[in-house]
Design an enzyme around this catalytic site. Sequence first.
Site, short mmCIF file in Angstrom:
data_model
loop_
_atom_site.label_atom_id
_atom_site.label_comp_id
_atom_site.label_asym_id
_atom_site.label_seq_id
_atom_site.Cartn_x
_atom_site.Cartn_y
_atom_site.Cartn_z
N SER A 127 -26.61 -56.73 44.29
CA SER A 127 -27.55 -57.86 44.18
C SER A 127 -28.30 -58.13 45.48
O SER A 127 -29.29 -58.85 45.47
CB SER A 127 -26.80 -59.13 43.77
N ASP A 166 -28.33 -69.34 46.87
CA ASP A 166 -27.70 -69.82 45.63
C ASP A 166 -26.18 -69.89 45.72
O ASP A 166 -25.50 -69.96 44.71
CB ASP A 166 -28.11 -68.91 44.45
N HIS A 178 -25.95 -65.51 47.70
CA HIS A 178 -27.01 -64.63 48.20
C HIS A 178 -27.86 -65.33 49.26
O HIS A 178 -28.21 -66.49 49.09
CB HIS A 178 -27.90 -64.17 47.05
#
Length: 376
Positions: free
Chosen positions: A45, A342, A345
């Site tokens: 991610s 978030d 991240h």
Amino acid sequence: MRLLADHCSSSLSLALWWSLLLVVLGSSGSPALGCYTRIFSFGDSLTDTGNYIHLTARSPSPYGAPPYGRTFFGRPSGRASDGRLVIDFIAQEFGLTNVTAIQVGTAPGDFQHGANFAIISATANNGSFFAGNGMDITPFCLDTQMIWFRDHLRQLAQQQNSSSSSNDVLSGALVALGEIGGNDYNFAFSRGVPRDKVRAFVPAVVDKLAGAIEELIGMGARAFVVPGNLPFGCAPLYLQRFRAAGAWWDYDPTTGCLAWFNRFAEYHNQLLTARLDKLRRLHPDVTIVYADWYGATMRIFQAPGKLGFTNALLSCCGNKTVPCGRPGCPVCDDPSTYGSWDGTHPTEAVYKVIADGVLHGPYASPVPLAKTCPPT
Ligand SMILES: *[C@@H]1O[C@H](CO)[C@@H](O)[C@H](O)[C@H]1NC(C)=O
Ligand SMILES: *[C@@H]1O[C@H](CO)[C@@H](O)[C@H](O)[C@H]1NC(C)=O
Ligand SMILES: *[C@@H]1O[C@H](CO)[C@@H](O)[C@H](O)[C@H]1NC(C)=O
Ligand SMILES: *[C@@H]1O[C@H](CO)[C@@H](O)[C@H](O)[C@H]1NC(C)=O
């Protein structure tokens, strides 16, 4: 994530997908503005630019919803951040503005500047590894990304119509391998696997990375950038999750980060850098830059004010009850002052600090990435 089944052993009929697209690639091999003609990128991610939300479109994830993408793209692009990632800043530096996510591109022309195989939730190890360790995890793994990559390369070779194309394509490319492996550990910790047992995963993760590098070198790759793990012990989600069981000695007094979690990342980075040294000795004609994401990021947590991060240990978007990307989630006014977007991240601002440190030093070894170029 369970929905995704075992993609770690399937190529998702990419061959079929491609067979519809036998359009000539045009002047794909021509040297671009920078010194690399393409970037091929693998990871999780921290590097995905659209693959995950594309493949999970039928059960939309928060990553495809506002306010993701708010700062730079102005819309959710599938990046798990408010804007650009390290890979975007690197591509920009080398004049390769559109390294398209492999699942998102629809025509060969989309991949003129390379392709990004990274996908949210990816692990370095595959499903059989986790099953062998009593963990029911079947996310997208590095093996899957390598399958996608081999398919892509075969297609490029067909379009270019030359027997040695795979070598030609790769010899002018920069391969960005990682960050990947962080999820192997984070998933295990989150499932309560004891630290000692997770520590034993590290050599397997590093083997997986080294194996991919060896294979890519065999296919003709000559330049790599390989990032280490981030200090996840500074991520708000993990600070929160492990707080209950924590004690004061678990925290680094100067940063407020979870010390044991960061030491774990350091251990991974030690084994990885040692392995990269070995690979450099075995392949003296290959450039392998280690990207010290950990060091670059710790600079922020050690002196947050200096770089403008007044909320280094906080996340800008979402909270415990309403995660980022869910309807009505709270969101801060200025993400550039936050260490986390978030909860897990980084913000674009953090990614920019990392990218600068990798491209121009000092958070890259043996040389800053911007100083490398393929041999001609
Ligand atoms: C980049 O590629 C995507 C996917 O193919 C495409 O939709 C977009 O228009 C491209 N952007 C630029 C600036 O070429
Ligand atoms: C999973 O990874 C291991 C270790 O790299 C490898 O030996 C095995 O073949 C892989 N399994 C599958 C199904 O690809
Ligand atoms: C590809 O190869 C075929 C057969 O060798 C040849 O006829 C054709 O002109 C080639 N196409 C290109 C674009 O080079
Ligand atoms: C989370 O954010 C929502 C929306 O702003 C708010 O209603 C809720 O009280 C917040 N929850 C916590 C635990 O702060």
